[in-house]
Design a protein around this motif. Structure first.
Motif, mmCIF file in Angstrom:
data_model
loop_
_atom_site.group_PDB
_atom_site.id
_atom_site.type_symbol
_atom_site.label_atom_id
_atom_site.label_comp_id
_atom_site.label_asym_id
_atom_site.label_seq_id
_atom_site.Cartn_x
_atom_site.Cartn_y
_atom_site.Cartn_z
ATOM 1 N N ARG A 90 29.492 47.827 49.765
ATOM 2 C CA ARG A 90 30.743 47.636 50.512
ATOM 3 C C ARG A 90 30.878 46.259 51.162
ATOM 4 N NH1 ARG A 90 31.468 53.371 53.856
ATOM 5 N NH2 ARG A 90 31.831 54.698 52.031
ATOM 6 N N PHE A 91 29.777 45.509 51.254
ATOM 7 C CA PHE A 91 29.834 44.227 51.966
ATOM 8 C C PHE A 91 30.662 43.203 51.196
ATOM 9 C CE2 PHE A 91 25.518 45.505 53.838
ATOM 10 C CZ PHE A 91 26.130 46.057 54.964
ATOM 11 N N THR A 135 32.864 31.021 44.714
ATOM 12 C CA THR A 135 34.139 30.768 44.039
ATOM 13 C C THR A 135 34.937 32.058 43.864
ATOM 14 O OG1 THR A 135 33.179 31.049 41.822
ATOM 15 C CG2 THR A 135 33.101 28.834 42.787
ATOM 16 N N MET A 136 34.312 33.208 44.148
ATOM 17 C CA MET A 136 34.969 34.506 44.013
ATOM 18 C C MET A 136 35.423 35.024 45.370
ATOM 19 S SD MET A 136 32.190 36.416 41.548
ATOM 20 C CE MET A 136 31.356 35.533 40.216
ATOM 21 N N GLN A 156 36.360 40.542 44.418
ATOM 22 C CA GLN A 156 35.798 40.242 43.096
ATOM 23 C C GLN A 156 34.284 40.446 43.090
ATOM 24 O OE1 GLN A 156 37.417 36.234 42.779
ATOM 25 N NE2 GLN A 156 38.739 36.866 41.076
ATOM 26 N N ARG A 157 33.645 40.045 44.180
ATOM 27 C CA ARG A 157 32.197 40.224 44.264
ATOM 28 C C ARG A 157 31.824 41.706 44.314
ATOM 29 N NH1 ARG A 157 32.447 35.405 47.613
ATOM 30 N NH2 ARG A 157 32.712 36.714 49.462
ATOM 31 N N LYS A 158 32.593 42.498 45.034
ATOM 32 C CA LYS A 158 32.312 43.938 45.093
ATOM 33 C C LYS A 158 32.509 44.593 43.727
ATOM 34 C CE LYS A 158 34.820 44.632 48.911
ATOM 35 N NZ LYS A 158 35.441 45.347 50.058
ATOM 36 N N GLU A 159 33.514 44.157 42.999
ATOM 37 C CA GLU A 159 33.748 44.687 41.660
ATOM 38 C C GLU A 159 32.619 44.277 40.721
ATOM 39 O OE1 GLU A 159 35.524 46.761 38.555
ATOM 40 O OE2 GLU A 159 35.922 46.823 40.725
ATOM 41 N N LEU A 160 32.162 43.030 40.855
ATOM 42 C CA LEU A 160 31.031 42.548 40.056
ATOM 43 C C LEU A 160 29.788 43.387 40.327
ATOM 44 C CD1 LEU A 160 29.753 40.241 38.264
ATOM 45 C CD2 LEU A 160 29.231 39.070 40.407
#
Length: 324
Positions: free
Chosen positions: A192-193, A301-302, A306-310
């Motif tokens: 979640r972070f 850059t995200m 986007q990072r959580k989806e990654l």
């Protein structure tokens, strides 16, 4: 490390190399005492030593890599923090009355950027290992880690974790204090972070104890580290009722960095100097720092979403297989 100390911690497959290096040093000392020029012979022997070192460490089997991952002189979390951080301030306690020495963490600057760094901490000798429970964190350790990660997320600081444990503490008291709940809660919260999270296996990554601080956007792994669902000894005892079959289990478990990179579990392997991290710790730390900074730049850059989806997609893909 003195000559005698190094010999004490030699692994079986390192002995031929150590004997050759000892011979080179002996010849060099005798030449200096007698004022004889043996530079050409020394150069030839050093070339042989370099070739032998490359041959040994490029053909290690999984059991030998496990020995390297457990090497008592392998750099620990605190060693890497002191080498790569511009500033470092350790934070203590889970705010529930316990400060687990098996899991350390705090705030630091990495490449001038504020970050939160944490990781498992093994001891340097028997006394220190007992004090730190051999790097096996208790529930309070994972709750301390979560507190630091929440702090990082609140103030927009990336989270860097170093994994080096045979597993979480498996004692009765740990179960009473909620070991499973503490690890499971960490797993959920790390997904979640919003801030970037980079996890690195620096030594032995074992079981849920490793996963408790192992959910990230990127999973890095040092070349001679291992990462596994259970120790080869435990796996052999379960499957074959014989812990002596651990070398066979080590092969089957796919514990090495190369295997895990091929399986898509590890994102990047950090190459260790020839001879392993314990032979050249500062060079290893420099490689690790460069890799962390490069990955941080890419992650920044995200957006947080986007990072959580990654992160989500990365772990959804783990365990996918083709049935032929």
């Amino acid at each position: 490390m003195t000559k005698n100390e190094r010999r004490t911690f030699l692994l079986d497959f390192e002995k031929p190399l150590w004997e050759l290096e000892a011979r080179i040093n002996q010849i060099r000392e005798l030449a200096e005492e007698n004022n004889v020029d043996v530079s050409e012979q020394i150069a030839q022997l050093e070339s042989r030593a370099d070739n032998l070192r490359q041959e040994i460490f490029s053909t290690l089997n999984p059991s030998q890599r496990l020995q390297l991952a457990r090497h008592p002189r392998r750099p620990s979390t605190l060693d890497y923090i002191q080498s790569i951080a511009d500033e470092w301030f350790e934070l203590h306690g889970d705010r529930g009355g316990y400060d687990d020495p098996a899991l350390v963490g705090g705030v630091a600057r990495l490449g001038g950027r504020p970050v939160v760094i944490m990781g498992h901490q093994k001891g340097r000798d028997t006394k220190d290992n007992v004090a730190r429970n051999f790097g096996m964190a208790a529930p309070g350790g994972y709750r301390k880690g979560l507190r630091l990660m929440e702090h990082a997320n609140q103030f927009g600081m990336p989270i860097i974790t170093f994994i080096d444990t045979p597993g979480a503490w498996a004692g009765v008291e740990a179960e009473k204090l909620g070991q499973g709940e503490a690890i499971a809660y960490n797993l959920r919260q790390m997904f979640r972070f919003d801030v970037p999270i980079i996890c690195t296996v620096i030594g032995e990554g074992g079981s849920g104890g490793a996963l408790g601080i192992g959910v990230g956007d990127r999973l890095l792994m040092l070349e001679h580290a291992v990462y596994t669902v259970a120790t080869p000894e435990a796996c052999a005892a379960i499957l074959w009722k014989d812990a002596k079959k651990s070398p066979q289990a080590a092969v089957a478990l796919k514990i090495t960095s190369g295997d895990l990179k091929e399986l898509g579990i590890v994102d990047e392997v950090v190459v260790e100097p020839s001879g392993g991290a314990h032979a050249k710790p500062l060079e290893t730390a420099s490689h690790l720092k460069q890799t962390l900074l490069r990955n941080l730049e890419e992650l920044f850059t995200m957006s947080g979403q986007q990072r959580k989806e990654l992160r989500y997609q990365k772990f959804r893909k783990i365990g996918v297989f083709l049935d032929k």
